[in-house]
Design a protein around this motif. Sequence first.
Motif, PDB file in Angstrom:
ATOM      1  N   ASP A   1     -54.812  21.094  18.549  1.00 42.83           N
ATOM      2  CA  ASP A   1     -55.742  20.339  17.719  1.00 42.83           C
ATOM      3  C   ASP A   1     -55.012  19.274  16.907  1.00 42.83           C
ATOM      4  O   ASP A   1     -55.430  18.118  16.867  1.00 42.83           O
ATOM      5  CB  ASP A   1     -56.527  21.282  16.800  1.00 42.83           C
TER       6      ASP A   1
ATOM      7  N   ASP B   1     -55.388  17.824  10.363  1.00 37.58           N
ATOM      8  CA  ASP B   1     -55.401  19.271  10.640  1.00 37.58           C
ATOM      9  C   ASP B   1     -54.429  20.058   9.757  1.00 37.58           C
ATOM     10  O   ASP B   1     -54.028  21.157  10.121  1.00 37.58           O
ATOM     11  CB  ASP B   1     -55.095  19.503  12.143  1.00 37.58           C
TER      12      ASP B   1
ATOM     13  N   HIS C   1     -60.370  20.322   8.947  1.00 40.82           N
ATOM     14  CA  HIS C   1     -61.551  21.194   9.074  1.00 40.82           C
ATOM     15  C   HIS C   1     -61.317  22.582   8.489  1.00 40.82           C
ATOM     16  O   HIS C   1     -62.122  23.487   8.749  1.00 40.82           O
ATOM     17  CB  HIS C   1     -61.971  21.298  10.544  1.00 40.82           C
ATOM     18  N   HIS C   2     -60.219  22.763   7.727  1.00 39.17           N
ATOM     19  CA  HIS C   2     -59.945  24.095   7.173  1.00 39.17           C
ATOM     20  C   HIS C   2     -60.689  24.315   5.863  1.00 39.17           C
ATOM     21  O   HIS C   2     -60.611  23.481   4.956  1.00 39.17           O
ATOM     22  CB  HIS C   2     -58.444  24.277   6.914  1.00 39.17           C
TER      23      HIS C   2
ATOM     24  N   THR D   1     -60.349  19.631  14.083  1.00 34.80           N
ATOM     25  CA  THR D   1     -60.177  18.293  13.515  1.00 34.80           C
ATOM     26  C   THR D   1     -60.552  17.241  14.558  1.00 34.80           C
ATOM     27  O   THR D   1     -61.099  16.190  14.220  1.00 34.80           O
ATOM     28  CB  THR D   1     -58.731  18.125  13.019  1.00 34.80           C
TER      29      THR D   1
ATOM     30  N   ASP E   1     -58.635  24.682  19.822  1.00 35.01           N
ATOM     31  CA  ASP E   1     -59.091  25.355  18.595  1.00 35.01           C
ATOM     32  C   ASP E   1     -60.287  26.278  18.829  1.00 35.01           C
ATOM     33  O   ASP E   1     -60.551  27.160  18.006  1.00 35.01           O
ATOM     34  CB  ASP E   1     -59.416  24.335  17.493  1.00 35.01           C
TER      35      ASP E   1
END
Length: 329
Positions: A28, A83, A109-110, A128, A158
């Motif tokens: 990712d 990411d 995207h965490h 991401t 991912d």
Amino acid sequence: MPNPSELRALADEAASVVVIAHIAPDGDTIGSALGLAWALRQLGKRARVACADPSPRELAFLPGVGDISAEPPEDEDLIIVVDASDVERIGSLYDAQVFATRPVVNIDHHITNQRYGTLNLVTQRSSTAELILDQLTDLGVTLDLTIATCLLTGLVTDTRGFTTSNTTPASLEAAVVLTRAGALLPAINDAVFNHRSITLLRLWGAAFVATRLEEEGVLWTELPLTMLAQAGADLADAKGLVNFLSSIDEARISATFRETPEGKVDVSLRSVPGIDVSQVAMRFGGGGHPQAAGCLVPGTLGDVRSRIVQALREAARQDRGPAPGPGVG
Ligand code: AMP
Ligand code: MN
Ligand code: MN
């Protein structure tokens, strides 16, 4: 004309951009960084990808992967980090003074993201790469085969081939867009999942023998430096083991503990829905997603492992109950 987005505005002002992938890179972060760099080049920017650690061998097919370097930001006008939930994930490429002198875009995207950028594009998506695809129209970029191949690789890795709980209708729609642009889903799947080394087999064999199952459903194993040396294995061979452990029926949480030459322990965690391992990872200085998280903890293997197994057993005891199966409801 509509107002340009904040990312578009920053990109418009920059002649050169460095896109940074996180340490111990995965598909990712590398796919996102390369896809975005190709997109920026299409806009006439000078763009390069930097990463403190080498890319995994299974990503060698990605266009531009051979040009990734561990050179920290130099004279570039804009820094984009993809990411990475916090600046520690930037590793040796991070320098607070350098980062303070120009705009930093944090695309991630965490759920555990620390919002360290001057612009933070942080949304909970599968990957991401999925988030970056969303930005392309705004940036005025036309999706092409090169960009699509990079981004689909991020999505595939991912979501483990669109099989994990972070796979949503939006991820599948993104896959449709990317495959329509020519990206080859079966070839990407084959490249990233179906090529394993004999040293990996030997390492996993030894690690399987060492697995322990706690009564709360915590399945774990540890990889001392000696185990890697005996198998002739490298770091990359240890990746993915935790995913295999998570497929064991008895495992509600799976964990691997890898001893590093720097006196730390690299911890990978997976859980069934209902148990949030990102909370445990955060307590030990790491981060991630509810069902997939990790941390890098200073200390001896035995000590770090016993503290984290304790925390995981506690988390498993607080589970809200079994997740519904595929046929439920
Ligand atoms: P892994 O177990 O290495 O596949 O990582 C699973 C998830 O946890 C990924 O989303 C990583 O970004 C995150 N993660 C792993 N290690 C760390 C760390 N040391 N700090 C923050 N997040 C991490
Ligand atoms: Mn990643
Ligand atoms: Mn990711």
